[in-house]
Design an enzyme around this catalytic site. Sequence first.
Site, PDB file in Angstrom:
ATOM      1  N   HIS A 127       0.539  -1.183  -0.513  1.00 50.89           N
ATOM      2  CA  HIS A 127      -0.132  -0.001   0.151  1.00 50.89           C
ATOM      3  C   HIS A 127       1.092   1.478   0.009  1.00 50.89           C
ATOM      4  O   HIS A 127       0.194   2.466  -0.573  1.00 50.89           O
ATOM      5  CB  HIS A 127      -0.757  -0.305   1.395  1.00 50.89           C
ATOM      6  CG  HIS A 127      -1.805  -1.099   1.558  1.00 50.89           C
ATOM      7  ND1 HIS A 127      -2.808  -0.856   0.027  1.00 50.89           N
ATOM      8  CD2 HIS A 127      -2.435  -2.126   1.824  1.00 50.89           C
ATOM      9  CE1 HIS A 127      -3.847  -2.029   0.747  1.00 50.89           C
ATOM     10  NE2 HIS A 127      -3.558  -2.585   1.870  1.00 50.89           N
ATOM     11  N   ASP A 164      -3.079 -10.096  -2.829  1.00 46.10           N
ATOM     12  CA  ASP A 164      -3.800 -10.339  -1.019  1.00 46.10           C
ATOM     13  C   ASP A 164      -5.445  -8.948  -1.749  1.00 46.10           C
ATOM     14  O   ASP A 164      -5.700  -8.887  -3.121  1.00 46.10           O
ATOM     15  CB  ASP A 164      -2.906  -8.533  -0.554  1.00 46.10           C
ATOM     16  CG  ASP A 164      -3.940  -8.120   0.949  1.00 46.10           C
ATOM     17  OD1 ASP A 164      -2.336  -8.266   1.610  1.00 46.10           O
ATOM     18  OD2 ASP A 164      -4.517  -7.410   0.168  1.00 46.10           O
ATOM     19  N   HIS A 166      -6.618  -6.674  -0.237  1.00 47.13           N
ATOM     20  CA  HIS A 166      -6.854  -5.236  -0.784  1.00 47.13           C
ATOM     21  C   HIS A 166      -6.013  -5.055  -2.448  1.00 47.13           C
ATOM     22  O   HIS A 166      -4.761  -5.406  -1.750  1.00 47.13           O
ATOM     23  CB  HIS A 166      -6.128  -5.019   0.303  1.00 47.13           C
ATOM     24  CG  HIS A 166      -7.042  -5.068   1.643  1.00 47.13           C
ATOM     25  ND1 HIS A 166      -6.170  -5.879   2.991  1.00 47.13           N
ATOM     26  CD2 HIS A 166      -8.525  -4.152   2.613  1.00 47.13           C
ATOM     27  CE1 HIS A 166      -7.343  -5.825   3.785  1.00 47.13           C
ATOM     28  NE2 HIS A 166      -9.050  -5.609   3.576  1.00 47.13           N
ATOM     29  N   ASP A 248      -5.275 -12.765   3.109  1.00 44.90           N
ATOM     30  CA  ASP A 248      -6.625 -11.848   3.424  1.00 44.90           C
ATOM     31  C   ASP A 248      -7.957 -12.086   3.090  1.00 44.90           C
ATOM     32  O   ASP A 248      -9.191 -12.116   3.053  1.00 44.90           O
ATOM     33  CB  ASP A 248      -6.081 -10.554   4.147  1.00 44.90           C
ATOM     34  CG  ASP A 248      -5.454 -10.156   3.387  1.00 44.90           C
ATOM     35  OD1 ASP A 248      -5.225 -10.381   1.863  1.00 44.90           O
ATOM     36  OD2 ASP A 248      -5.385  -8.343   3.742  1.00 44.90           O
TER      37      ASP A 248
END
Length: 311
Positions: A127, A164, A166, A248
């Site tokens: 991120h 991931d 996200h 995740d």
Amino acid sequence: MTTRLYENPIFLEHLTPPGHPERPDRLRALNVALEHPNFAPLDRRQAPQANEDAILLAHPEEHLFAVMRQIPEEEGEIRQIEADTYASPKSLQSALTAIGGAMAAVDDVMTGDVSNAFIAARPPGHHAEKATAMGFCYFNSIAIAARHAQRKHGAERVAIVDWDVHHGNGTQDIFWNDPSVLFCSTHQMPLFPGTGKRDETGIKNNIVNAPLSANVGSDHFREAFKSRVLTALNDFSPDLILISAGFDAHHRDPLAQINLVGEDFDWATGRLMEVADKFAGNRVVSLLEGGYDLEGLAESAGFHIMRLMKG
């Protein structure tokens, strides 16, 4: 060839507030899973600490200094540096060691010392944008690893695959204008950080996003992976594959609503290894990103590492 795993006790000393999902117990859970006899052949090494100049491969100097200023000095202090991103006295050292492990793993596969490697590190990195720390991340370790492969080893076409749950907004931001790097992402949408639409394609169609709706499972994930990610990889013919391995999207994870199981990560790993065998001399480097349910993380990462070990 043996799979190499980079780890370091310093990763347990990056501290976050009580109840924060990105916590040292994540690595403790993974280490328990790796005690199984099946993982005995792993070549386990201590990740080296990178120097601060390595960060400049993907970030401006001002960003490095901004993060350094936020690192607390007093033992036990935890400082909030962004909405959900925190720092403790050993956090910078931990982040530099995550980067050092990633760079060492790139050296290993590019010189043929091993075929593949996994870096069990924290904090995560995908991120972190060029000049912004966010989403538990300070510096973009996988972007730095890609630049290192290009600068030191002459890699011409580096592929980064991010599964991931996200979206890897930071990696997309860093390579948006760089057709020498292909960035492919599967992720839940809408979800933090809000980026990752299919029409976000980069300057030369080198960004490939495969957003997934909440509450889908294995079938939707595998179809998106085959039709979007694998198609792009085969067209790109990479000479190195890097994986942002977040776990995740597992059905147990509390931060998202994608219902994958451990076998899905085994399957995805296998498909990427087939591409690496075809184009990249089997060269694969995988970096731990997210995964916040301890049982789901241990199961999924175990499947992933075991598939890497099968060569």
